[in-house]
Design an enzyme around this catalytic site. Structure first.
Site, PDB file in Angstrom:
ATOM      1  N   SER A 246       0.832  -1.197   0.000  1.00  0.00           N
ATOM      2  CA  SER A 246       0.000   0.000   0.000  1.00  0.00           C
ATOM      3  C   SER A 246       0.864   1.244   0.000  1.00  0.00           C
ATOM      4  O   SER A 246       1.996   1.250   0.495  1.00  0.00           O
ATOM      5  CB  SER A 246      -0.901   0.030   1.246  1.00  0.00           C
ATOM      6  OG  SER A 246      -0.155   0.382   2.401  1.00  0.00           O
ATOM      7  N   ASP A 247       0.325   2.326  -0.573  1.00  0.00           N
ATOM      8  CA  ASP A 247       0.931   3.621  -0.326  1.00  0.00           C
ATOM      9  C   ASP A 247       0.748   3.914   1.165  1.00  0.00           C
ATOM     10  O   ASP A 247      -0.052   3.269   1.856  1.00  0.00           O
ATOM     11  CB  ASP A 247       0.279   4.701  -1.193  1.00  0.00           C
ATOM     12  CG  ASP A 247       1.209   5.869  -1.474  1.00  0.00           C
ATOM     13  OD1 ASP A 247       2.148   6.089  -0.683  1.00  0.00           O
ATOM     14  OD2 ASP A 247       0.992   6.576  -2.472  1.00  0.00           O
ATOM     15  N   TRP A 248       1.485   4.892   1.669  1.00  0.00           N
ATOM     16  CA  TRP A 248       1.500   5.155   3.110  1.00  0.00           C
ATOM     17  C   TRP A 248       0.119   5.588   3.604  1.00  0.00           C
ATOM     18  O   TRP A 248      -0.436   6.587   3.151  1.00  0.00           O
ATOM     19  CB  TRP A 248       2.560   6.205   3.412  1.00  0.00           C
ATOM     20  CG  TRP A 248       3.889   5.636   3.788  1.00  0.00           C
ATOM     21  CD1 TRP A 248       4.643   5.970   4.883  1.00  0.00           C
ATOM     22  CD2 TRP A 248       4.628   4.609   3.116  1.00  0.00           C
ATOM     23  NE1 TRP A 248       5.802   5.211   4.920  1.00  0.00           N
ATOM     24  CE2 TRP A 248       5.816   4.374   3.857  1.00  0.00           C
ATOM     25  CE3 TRP A 248       4.408   3.848   1.970  1.00  0.00           C
ATOM     26  CZ2 TRP A 248       6.771   3.429   3.480  1.00  0.00           C
ATOM     27  CZ3 TRP A 248       5.353   2.897   1.581  1.00  0.00           C
ATOM     28  CH2 TRP A 248       6.508   2.699   2.335  1.00  0.00           C
TER      29      TRP A 248
END
Length: 671
Positions: A246-248
């Site tokens: 995932s992106d942050w």
């Protein structure tokens, strides 16, 4: 303690011995997964904040699994880490249209990540330039999927050759920054597969270890819990064997995300920590699903070499080198685009000059060499344009004024033989530019200097396209994009002819803000947090061609200090070739571009890029440039009924030229 350490060594040695006969990374990973406990596997699927890296995944020492250290990377080792090379941005490197340099760039970035102990680089960025003002365009590889695919096909093997996992991002349709955390992108299946998936397919084909899902929703479902996007399209149709991260803070659920194809949550375990363990215990997420995630992660670890090579890097190490600084300069030189050169004002000859005016804040006092956000790299040094020009031309010839006091700048310009004005615009993650305009004081400086100095050269540092209301009056224009720490040296090499410019535009430059494919608020920035891609395939030059619009500078455009002639085209459904001759008086490189025109029944744009080759020729030298066509790929369109690419039949046209609007040869063929 001695006995414990000895026991650990014995376990690891016995494990390695037991798996010595397992040939492939997947087989080795499966053998390990079969031995691991559930808790050990669950520890691999989420981040922790136990190191100074931007992301960390704990290892499993008993099985020889190292920690995973993630660091931002599209322009080098990011996150304000020191003692690294500040390379030109990806868009600048892409402007070289040089596949060999793409690989060298990837390998050099990978090496610095490895030295710093980062074994996973968050890059390359695979999103296209759909929105010309998008804040992160400098991290992209332009507006065309063929060019973007050529880049990732080389940069990813380069990165991973250094034992560092590459992470292609952001899947999918994260093409601007406005409301990126909340917007839902509505895009049809054909557009997705023909425009926004091809560079991810190229990444998969290149063996990319990880792919990052984006913040936005895709067709009303968050990207990181989107079964259609991750399981059906990415892992199914595109055949991705690595892991999805995932992106942050882009994870929104536990069961839905886990079952929909997300393999690793970053940067913590908010949803994939205890909550995921509880979901497995409750039976809402199966053990087999966790096994698949662990298998994908460990297969990548084995494939890239994390399991077989000691992870000895250190964030405090000095990762840059003289060789890397030289490569940074070479990349910047190759990505410099000569947009206009009336009356052959360039290259400059110091033997014919008595005074050179260098003007503008960007020329020295406030250089712009990179964008901001996760793509920013902390430069060890910056060679400003003024410094580079002064060094190359001899200091006594060169004088600088920042332009804040216009009368001083115009006086100097009038007294000089030539005025070099360096202007630019900043860009950053998290926000889009309000306009393609340069800062008002930059345009004013250019207009004022033009009144007193006809030999004016404008150099632009930008994250992509900018407007040039003074273009017709300025004889020479150079685009450097964001050139990195060797800015001034690279620029001087081009201005004085030590390097013959060979960069080409990876994006179209419009005449005005309104001259883009985005004609309605529904397209951008969206209405009620819904952004609809109604332009479908007509992005970038495809829109200009389809609508009969004449841009300021077209996609693929760039000039040289020599000239090239194109002759003898041949074309069939399996390949196109042409002869290119350097007809000028000095050596140089030409980027030969192949565009294909489909039968009208196919519903494609008037022409689409299907290949390019950069050839270097001495004066008078000729070479044959050949392009291979694969009909099942290059002459096909996405069919929404069969959910596959289907070959189109009929008469095609092959266009070979120096840009999308500088077609030199045309031939027809049938398929």
């Amino acid at each position: 303690m001695v006995h414990t350490a000895f026991a650990l060594v014995v376990v690891v040695v016995l494990f390695l011995a037991a798996n010595a006969g397992a040939d492939t990374p997947a087989e080795r990973a499966q053998a390990l997964v079969d031995k691991m406990t559930l808790n050990q596997k669950l520890g691999l699927v989420h981040g922790s904040r136990t190191t100074l890296y931007i992301g960390t995944v704990e290892g499993v020492p008993v099985w020889g699994i190292p920690q995973l250290h993630l660091e931002d990377g599209p322009q080098g080792v990011g996150d304000e880490v020191s003692h690294v090379t500040c390379w030109p941005t990806a868009l600048s490197v892409t402007a070289s249209w040089d596949k060999d340099l793409f690989y060298q760039f990837g390998a050099a970035m990978g090496e610095e990540h490895r030295i710093k102990g980062s074994n996973m680089m968050l890059g390359p960025m695979n999103n296209l330039v759909r929105v010309p003002t998008a804040g992160r365009n400098f991290e992209t590889t332009g507006e065309d999927p063929n060019l973007a695919s050529a880049y990732v096909s080389q940069v990813i093997p380069g990165i991973q050759s250094q034992g560092v996992i590459a992470c292609s991002k952001h899947l999918a349709d994260n093409n601007d920054e406005t409301d990126r955390m909340n917007v839902s992108v509505h895009v049809d299946e054909r557009t997705q597969y023909e425009l926004y998936y091809p560079q991810f397919q190229a990444a998969v084909d290149a063996g990319v270890g990880s792919i990052m899902c984006s913040y936005n929703k895709v067709n009303d479902t968050w990207a990181c819990e989107n079964d259609h996007l991750l399981n059906q399209d990415l892992k199914g149709t595109l055949g991705f064997q690595g892991f999805v991260v995932s992106d942050w803070y882009a994870t929104h659920s536990t069961e839905l995300a886990a079952n929909s194809g997300l393999d690793m949550e970053m940067p913590r375990g908010t949803y994939f920590g205890d909550a995921l363990a509880d979901a497995v215990a409750a039976g809402t997420v199966s053990v087999e699903t966790i096994d698949d995630k662990a298998l994908r992660i460990l297969t990548t670890y084995y494939a890239v070499g994390l399991m077989d090579n000691a992870q000895t890097g250190d964030l405090q190490a000095d990762a840059t080198s003289e060789e890397h600084c030289e490569l940074a300069r070479k990349l910047s030189e190759a990505g410099t685009v000569l947009l206009k050169n009336s009356n052959n004002l360039l290259p400059l000859d110091t033997n014919k000059l008595t005074k050179i005016a260098v003007l503008g804040l960007v020329a020295h006092d406030s250089p712009i060499i990179s964008g901001s956000g996760s793509g920013h790299v902390l430069a060890e040094y910056i060679v400003t344009p003024y410094e580079g020009i002064k060094t190359r031309a001899t200091a006594s010839l060169v004088e600088y004024k920042n332009g804040r006091v216009l009368s001083e700048a115009t006086r100097l310009a009038k007294e000089s033989d030539v005025a070099i004005i360096v202007v630019g615009v900043d860009s950053a993650e998290g926000t889009d530019r309000a306009s393609l305009e340069l800062p008002l004081d930059s345009d004013n400086l250019i207009w004022q200097v033009l009144d007193v100095q006809p030999n004016t050269i404008v150099v632009i540092h930008s994250p992509g396209a900018v407007l040039m209301p003074w273009e017709k009056e300025v004889p020479t224009i150079v685009e450097s994009f964001y050139p990195g720490q060797e800015d001034g040296n690279a620029l001087a090499a081009v201005l004085f002819g030590d390097v013959n410019p060979s960069g080409r535009l990876p994006v179209t430059f419009p005449i005005a803000d309104a001259q883009t494919p985005l004609q309605t608020p529904e397209q951008y920035p969206g209405v009620n947090l819904v952004e609809t891609y109604t332009e479908q395939l007509l992005v970038g030059y495809r829109w200009y061609d389809a609508k009969g619009q004449v841009p300021l500078f077209p996609f693929g455009h760039g000039l040289s200090y020599t000239s090239f002639e194109y002759t003898a085209i041949t074309a069939s459904n399996t390949g196109v070739s042409a002869t290119v001759t350097n007809t000028g008086s000095r050596g140089g490189a030409e980027v030969v571009q192949l565009y294909i025109g489909f039968p009208s029944s196919a519903g494609e744009p008037p022409q689409v890029l299907r290949g390019f080759e950069k050839v270097t020729l001495a004066a008078g030298e000729s070479t044959q440039v050949s392009f291979t066509l694969t009909p099942s790929k290059d002459l096909s369109t996405w069919d929404v009924e069969s959910h596959s690419f289907v070959q189109q039949r009929g008469t095609f046209k092959a266009y070979v030229g120096a840009s999308s609007r500088d077609i030199r040869l045309t031939a027809s063929f049938t398929n």
